[in-house]
Each structure stands twice: as C-alpha cells, then as structure tokens.
Design a protein around this motif. Structure first.
Motif, short mmCIF file in Angstrom:
data_model
loop_
_atom_site.label_atom_id
_atom_site.label_comp_id
_atom_site.label_asym_id
_atom_site.label_seq_id
_atom_site.Cartn_x
_atom_site.Cartn_y
_atom_site.Cartn_z
N VAL A 189 0.83 -1.21 0.00
CA VAL A 189 0.00 0.00 0.00
C VAL A 189 0.87 1.26 0.00
O VAL A 189 0.54 2.24 -0.67
N GLY A 190 1.98 1.25 0.75
CA GLY A 190 2.81 2.44 0.90
C GLY A 190 3.25 3.05 -0.42
O GLY A 190 3.05 4.27 -0.65
N PRO A 191 3.85 2.29 -1.34
CA PRO A 191 4.27 2.87 -2.62
C PRO A 191 3.11 3.46 -3.43
O PRO A 191 3.29 4.45 -4.14
N ARG A 192 1.93 2.90 -3.31
CA ARG A 192 0.79 3.41 -4.07
C ARG A 192 0.28 4.71 -3.47
O ARG A 192 -0.15 5.60 -4.20
N LEU A 193 0.31 4.83 -2.15
CA LEU A 193 -0.03 6.10 -1.53
C LEU A 193 1.03 7.15 -1.84
O LEU A 193 0.73 8.33 -2.05
N LYS A 194 2.29 6.72 -1.89
CA LYS A 194 3.38 7.64 -2.22
C LYS A 194 3.20 8.22 -3.61
O LYS A 194 3.44 9.41 -3.84
N ARG A 195 2.73 7.41 -4.54
CA ARG A 195 2.53 7.89 -5.91
C ARG A 195 1.42 8.92 -5.99
O ARG A 195 1.48 9.84 -6.82
N LEU A 196 0.40 8.80 -5.15
CA LEU A 196 -0.68 9.80 -5.15
C LEU A 196 -0.17 11.17 -4.73
O LEU A 196 -0.69 12.20 -5.17
N PHE A 197 0.85 11.21 -3.85
CA PHE A 197 1.41 12.48 -3.40
C PHE A 197 2.54 12.98 -4.29
O PHE A 197 2.80 14.18 -4.35
N SER A 198 3.24 12.08 -4.97
CA SER A 198 4.43 12.47 -5.71
C SER A 198 4.11 13.10 -7.06
O SER A 198 4.97 13.71 -7.68
N THR A 199 2.87 12.96 -7.54
CA THR A 199 2.48 13.58 -8.80
C THR A 199 1.56 14.77 -8.55
O THR A 199 0.65 14.70 -7.71
N SER A 200 1.82 15.84 -9.26
CA SER A 200 1.02 17.05 -9.09
C SER A 200 -0.42 16.86 -9.55
O SER A 200 -1.29 17.66 -9.22
N LYS A 201 -0.68 15.79 -10.31
CA LYS A 201 -2.04 15.54 -10.80
C LYS A 201 -3.00 15.17 -9.69
O LYS A 201 -4.21 15.39 -9.80
N THR A 202 -2.49 14.58 -8.62
CA THR A 202 -3.38 14.11 -7.55
C THR A 202 -3.00 14.63 -6.16
O THR A 202 -3.77 14.45 -5.22
N ALA A 203 -1.83 15.25 -6.01
CA ALA A 203 -1.35 15.64 -4.68
C ALA A 203 -2.32 16.59 -3.98
O ALA A 203 -2.62 16.44 -2.80
N LYS A 204 -2.82 17.60 -4.71
CA LYS A 204 -3.74 18.56 -4.08
C LYS A 204 -5.07 17.91 -3.71
O LYS A 204 -5.71 18.31 -2.72
N LEU A 205 -5.49 16.92 -4.49
CA LEU A 205 -6.76 16.26 -4.21
C LEU A 205 -6.73 15.49 -2.89
O LEU A 205 -7.78 15.21 -2.31
N MET A 206 -5.54 15.13 -2.42
CA MET A 206 -5.43 14.36 -1.18
C MET A 206 -5.76 15.20 0.05
O MET A 206 -5.79 14.69 1.16
N ARG A 207 -6.03 16.50 -0.15
CA ARG A 207 -6.46 17.37 0.96
C ARG A 207 -7.94 17.74 0.88
O ARG A 207 -8.42 18.51 1.69
N TRP A 208 -8.64 17.19 -0.10
CA TRP A 208 -10.01 17.65 -0.33
C TRP A 208 -10.90 17.45 0.90
O TRP A 208 -11.77 18.27 1.18
N HIS A 209 -10.69 16.37 1.63
CA HIS A 209 -11.56 16.09 2.78
C HIS A 209 -11.49 17.21 3.81
O HIS A 209 -12.39 17.34 4.67
N SER A 210 -10.44 18.03 3.76
CA SER A 210 -10.32 19.17 4.67
C SER A 210 -10.68 20.49 4.00
O SER A 210 -11.41 21.29 4.56
#
Length: 713
Positions: A189-210
């Motif tokens: 799971v760790g590398p897949r979560l890392k990829r969500l943050f390492s690309t600008s395409k999805t990094a900002k979306l990881m804060r949407w819940h806030s």
C-alpha cells in the motif's frame, strides 16, 4: 507548439509543455514530451528515500531513458519510442485488444515502417511497462490455509501448523521444480499512496476532505461529515492534525474469474479506497487499489485473517511509524505520512469472515448482538428491533472468545467445535483488532446497502407477485400466524379434503400481476440510467426474471412507489412490516439510518463500485490455468498505464474521455424556444399536424419566444 523554443533568458516563463527543449540524462538535447514528466514524478518517489537513507540507484530506469532518448523514426524528433509505445499500450487496455492482435499490429508497423524503433511483441512491451509499475510480492500459502510462508516461516518447507508440505508432490515426491500449492499476491500500500502524493495531478486532491468539505453541519456529502470520522479525529488529535494523513476503506468479496459459472471457483480480491479524495472520484476504478489477491478455488472463510496478515502488518507500520513522502503540491517538501483504516465494506456473508461475528442463528444481527430479540418459527428465525453496543462492550465480549487453530486440516483447524454460551456469536477475534486504533472506531463494518436492497426487493416482489419460488407468503408462514394467534383471516383452513389458503391483501391478483408487469415493461429510462427492464418481464406478464442488484435498486427507488400505488391498499403501501415475513435482511434495514449518520453518504460505503471493479479484474484473465497470475500481471501494467495517461492530452484516456452522451455544441436557432442542449437520435421524420395541434403549437411559440414580444405589443 512543436518546434518552438521558450525564450527563458528574455523573460518568457519556462513551461513543461510539448515543444520545450531539455537536457536528457546523457546531456543531449531532445524535444520535450509527456514521458519526461512521467519519469520525473516516478524518480521523485525514490528521491523520498534519498532524503532519509542516502542515495538510491536508478539503474532500473536505464531502459526507459534509452527508449525516451530514441526517436520513433529517423527525423521524428517530437515523438520518442517510449511515448509511442505507452500510448499504443494504453489504447490496447482502453479498447480491450487481445495480446495476439497487439502482436499482429506490431508486426504490421514493422513491415510498413522498417526503420521504426519499436519492441517486437506484447511480452517485451509489458516488461518495459512494469518498470514504471509498483509491482507485487508472491507469498506461498499452506494448502489448508493454516499459515503463510512469510517472514519467520519464509524458509520452511512444511506448514508450522499442520506439517503439510509447502510444495506440490507427484507420486509422493517433490517434482524437479518447486511448485507451491497456493500463492497469495500482495500489492504493498505504501508505494501506491506515495505515488498519489508524488504527482502534481493528484497531490492537491489528497487534501479535499479538509479543504472541500461542506461548511453546513446539516449537509452530508462525504464520510468526513459522519460522526464516526469526527469521533476518530477527537480520539486521535495528532493524526488528525495533518490533513495529508490518509483514511482508507477496505472491501473484500469473492468472484468467479471464469465465464463458465458452473465451474466452482472463488477468488477474493481485497481492495482499498482513499477517502481523502473528493466524493466524485474516490470510488472510481482508477483510484481503487488492489492490495491482496487471495487465491481460489475455495473461499478463505474463517481463515481470512491468515491472508490479511501482510496488509495488517503494513497498516500497523503506517500508523505507528508512517512513511516519508514527497508532496508535489507544496514545493516537493518531504513529510511523514500516516494512514488509518476507517472501516470495511462487504456483503453480509463476507462481513462475518472479516468481523468474526457469525451472521446465522438467533443472534445473527451484529449490531443488536446478544440482545437480538428473535423467535424460532417454522423454517427460519425472525428478528425484532434493536439496541447498539458500545466499543467497550464489544471488547469485553471478545476477551471471552477462545483462540482457535487456523486452517482447514481435518485434524487441526478443520475440526468443528461448538461455541460456548459466553462466546455468543463470535467465532474469532478479528485480526483488525491488532491495529492500535481499531477498537475505538464507532463504525467498523458497514452493512452493504446494495445486497440488502437486492434481498429485500426479491422478497418483496416475490410476495407481491405470488412467485412460488421467492414468495415469503408460504404455507409455513400461514401456520406461524396461527401459532402466534394473529391475522386470523389469513389462517389456513380445511375444506373437505383440501387445505385452503385465503388470498392476502398484500399479494396481487392475476389481473394486477399483469398490470404491474406491463407497467415495468413499458417504462423507458434515459441512456445509462438502468438496464432494459422489458427484458426482465416473463412472456406471460406474471413475474420478473433475472434481476441484477442495480435493477432492484431502480425498482425500489423509482418504480415500486408508482407501480403499486393503485394495486394494494393504503395500509399495505404504508408499511412493509405488515407482510408475514421478517428475516435477517429485513431486520438489517432498521440499522441503515444509524449507519448513515455514523458513516456519511451511502454511495461511498456500498459495494456497487467494488463489484464493477471485479469485472475489470476478471477482464485481466488471459490464461485460464493461472487466473491469479494473469490478474496480478495485468493489474500492474494497467496501473502503470493509468498513471502515465494522466499526463496525456493528445489521446483519449480514462481522465479526458467525453461523457457517454456528449451532445457537444449545436448551432443556435433563430428563436430561443427552439434551442436544444441535446442532439437528435435516429432518422429525421416529418409529422403533419392537424388544425388543433397546430393552433396549440403556435400559441406556445408566440407566448414563449422573447424575440417576438416587440411585435406582439
């Protein structure tokens, strides 16, 4: 545009768009294409480890950079060999080409363009794509599901529980090549979560819940609005302090990977979803993560915890120590990401395997627990309404549950043992309780609305239409009424030598059955809203056949309120409890409103997206002899191609494809009353209006056209 140089030394901003020139890994100057950005983000994932543990080697990317530096064809500097191959593979996956057709296409391209720099086969292309993927681990499993040959058992040749051989034997002897009985595929799971943050395409979306959650306390549009999430944040303020910490949901379900349903085979994927993302994408297949692929052919059943061990260990590590990740949304700063599992989403039988609470017997309801008021009637156990047990009460019950030997060996874990009265319906203490925070979560296992709605709909329609195979209004149900001394008008009675069954007011007459079925047959839905309901009606208009889960959802939500209104009495319409059945599925409906308050919107806690995802996994099977291996290899390649396709703008991808009914732009008519946002379907036809219809049409046009108002004054 291609061929244009950015004049960065004269004040023009440098961009990463196609057409800029950059220095390649060997110092040469090459046209910039999307794959540079892709590889930059992939390499930045390894750079996270550089920040905490020293330099890392990028030798695994040498072949990728070689393909990126190579021109597709002599003189074609704007299209690298890698770019073309990735887009070609993406088209293959998107349009479901077979491997053979892809090989034939490569041969044709080689024949038509002899100097083209392209791989020879799909096998070589897949090997190159996997270098951009995140991979998986193969873990051997005991043939009786007793243990994993992993960590402390990795070097053993026999099971530590039942002493069975790890390897398949031929004539009592090990074959020349060691072949394990079962193989569990684990996707970290760790590398897949890392990829969500390492690309600008999805990094900002990881804060949407806030950043994007509703400001209105009376509105629920995301699990963050539910009480369970809010209580979790109060109990773990340090975790809640960083909005980048990840909340996960887990779903597990079995499916048959073969088209032939008569073949008994049950494979169990364990899928994770990330609830940090916005509600309109977090349940999309592109954002779901396959974490475990539990092999068949048998369901893991009570031994589910054996297979969950690698995932639980990693979740504990992500909670306690976290993972250093580079955040592409904020100047690539490195932060310590932690993750927590919020809940599971499963159908009722799978819920029993994961939670440890048996869904059968007098105490089948996991929410009512030991207070489930039930009574034994002819043929089944019926339930009555409820109370909810606290997390402390549940822990106290679990302390009384005895530890059992795992596995299905007849002399060890396969020995059946009767539960003690103090154990209630607990079969085991779930492995999820090893997570430090699990005991404090209010909503641990969601009741799946999809399957409950399907079962309730089948029972309800079977009773209304007097279906002899699905109706709950059986002879035994009528005898139960007599035993309870209620509904005397429905009791069975004898007429000579015949046993008579009075007609009930909650079942349709034969005439009303035909009316209801014809109503279902006549309904027309917008494209993509529902299946063709007319095909679900029997030829004699007496019953409905072959209803899927979504069909039942549409019937319960849209059709039943209208179709039955004139066919049953008001008191039958007002309450379903008047029917003479009340089994566990009907009982579970009572708990759904409370779970909605705790967990938030139901569309992010039901099985519909996960069931659709199983169809995608099923499409990966190309070798029927090794279905698990086919799915694992197909998933890794598809995962890499999906990641690359985020950067493509010049080809259709899963992220930029037009809507199913994209009507586009239409020329404006002279009068606004004739303007339409939809394109016409089918062949144009002319209709001649009579004088009455023409007068009505002219009246409507004259009174609804603002352009004509100056002439009417």
């Amino acid at each position: 545009m291609f061929g244009y140089n950015q004049w960065i030394h004269h004040g023009e901003p440098a961009t990463a768009n196609a057409g800029t020139t950059v220095a390649g890994p060997s110092g040469g100057i090459h046209e910039r294409d999307e794959m540079f950005d892709v590889l930059d983000d992939i390499i930045s994932e390894d750079a996270d480890e550089d920040a905490v543990g020293g330099p890392s080697s990028n030798d695994q990317y040498d072949d990728l950079f070689a393909a990126l530096r190579s021109e597709l064809y002599p003189g074609v500097s704007y299209f690298s060999s890698l770019n073309f191959l990735v887009k070609l593979m993406h088209l293959k996956v998107l349009n479901k080409w077979t491997n053979k057709s892809f090989d034939e296409l490569l041969k044709l391209l080689k024949l038509a363009f002899p100097k083209i720099d392209l791989v020879e086969s799909h096998y070589e292309a897949k090997k190159l794509m996997t270098k951009m993927g995140l991979g998986y681990s193969s873990i051997h499993v005991c043939k009786n599901d007793c243990a994993l040959f992993w960590k402390e058992n990795a070097l053993k040749d026999t099971c530590p529980v039942c002493s069975e051989s790890r390897w398949k034997l031929q004539s009592g002897k090990r074959s020349g090549k060691n072949v394990p009985h079962k193989v569990l595929r684990y996707f970290p799971v760790g590398p897949r979560l890392k990829r969500l943050f390492s690309t600008s395409k999805t990094a900002k979306l990881m804060r949407w819940h806030s950043t994007g959650k509703s400001k209105d306390n009376d509105v629920m549009r995301h699990p963050v609005d539910g009480k369970s999430w809010q209580e979790f944040d109060k109990r773990h303020p340090q975790f809640a302090g960083d909005v980048r910490n990840v909340r996960l949901g887990l779903a597990a379900d079995g499916f048959n990977p073969f088209g032939n349903m008569s073949l008994s085979y049950s494979m169990w994927p364990v899928v994770l979803t990330t609830y940090n993302l916005p509600p309109w994408i977090c349940m999309k297949a592109e954002y779901l993560m396959l974490s475990l692929l539990i092999p068949g052919p048998q369901s893991p059943g009570k031994d589910m915890d054996v297979f969950l061990r690698p995932l639980i260990d990693e979740l504990k590590e992500l909670w306690v120590h976290g993972l250093d990740i580079r955040d592409a949304a904020y100047e690539n700063g490195v932060f310590r990401m932690r993750a927590a599992l919020l809940w599971t989403v499963n159908d009722f039988p799978a819920r029993s395997s994961l939670s440890g609470w048996s869904g059968q017997g007098y105490r089948a309801c996991p929410t009512c627990n030991e207070d489930t008021p039930s009574m034994r009637v002819i043929g089944k156990t019926r339930k009555r309404p409820p109370r909810r047990f606290s997390t402390t009460d549940i822990l106290e019950q679990l302390r009384r549950v005895k530890t059992r030997i795992p596995g299905k060996h007849p002399n060890y874990g396969g020995v059946k043992r009767k539960r003690g009265d103090d154990e209630l319906n607990w079969r085991k203490k779930s492995i999820f309780y090893e997570l430090p925070y699990w005991a404090t979560i209010e909503l641990k296992h969601n009741l799946d609305v999809m399957h409950i709605e399907k079962n309730v709909c089948d029972s309800l329609l079977g009773t209304l239409l007097a279906d002899p195979h699905k109706s709950k209004d059986t002879d035994n149900a009528r005898r139960d009424l007599a035993m309870l001394g209620i509904r005397h008008e429905l009791h069975l009675f004898e007429d000579g030598n015949k046993l008579m069954k009075p007609a009930a007011d909650y079942t349709f007459s034969e005439a009303n059955q035909r009316k209801f079925c014809r109503f279902i047959r006549s309904v027309k839905f917008p494209d993509g809203f529902a299946s063709n309901m007319s095909k679900k009606v029997a030829q004699n208009d007496s019953r409905l056949l072959g209803l899927k889960s979504h069909d039942c959802h549409v019937i319960m939500q849209r059709l039943l309120p209208v179709g039955c209104r004139s066919l049953v009495t008001k008191n039958i319409w007002s309450t379903i409890v008047e029917l003479s059945f009340f089994d566990i599925m009907i009982h579970l409906v009572l708990h759904l409103p409370e779970e909605a308050i705790l967990g938030g919107p139901v569309h992010m806690r039901w099985m519909y997206p996960f069931e659709r995802y199983l169809k995608r996994l099923k499409d990966y099977v190309r070798n029927a002899a090794k279905p698990e291996g086919s799915i694992a290899e197909g998933y890794v390649v598809d995962e890499a191609l999906t990641f690359c396709s985020r950067y493509f703008d010049d080809v259709e991808t899963r992220f930029n494809r037009p809507n199913r009914n994209d009507d586009g732009m239409h020329p404006t008519r002279q009068l606004s009353v004739f303007e339409s946002q939809c394109k016409p379907l089918g062949k144009q036809s002319y209709v001649e209006l009579d004088n009455n219809d023409r007068d009505k049409a002219e009246f409507y046009i004259l009174n609804n056209s603002p352009e004509l108002e100056p002439y009417l004054k």
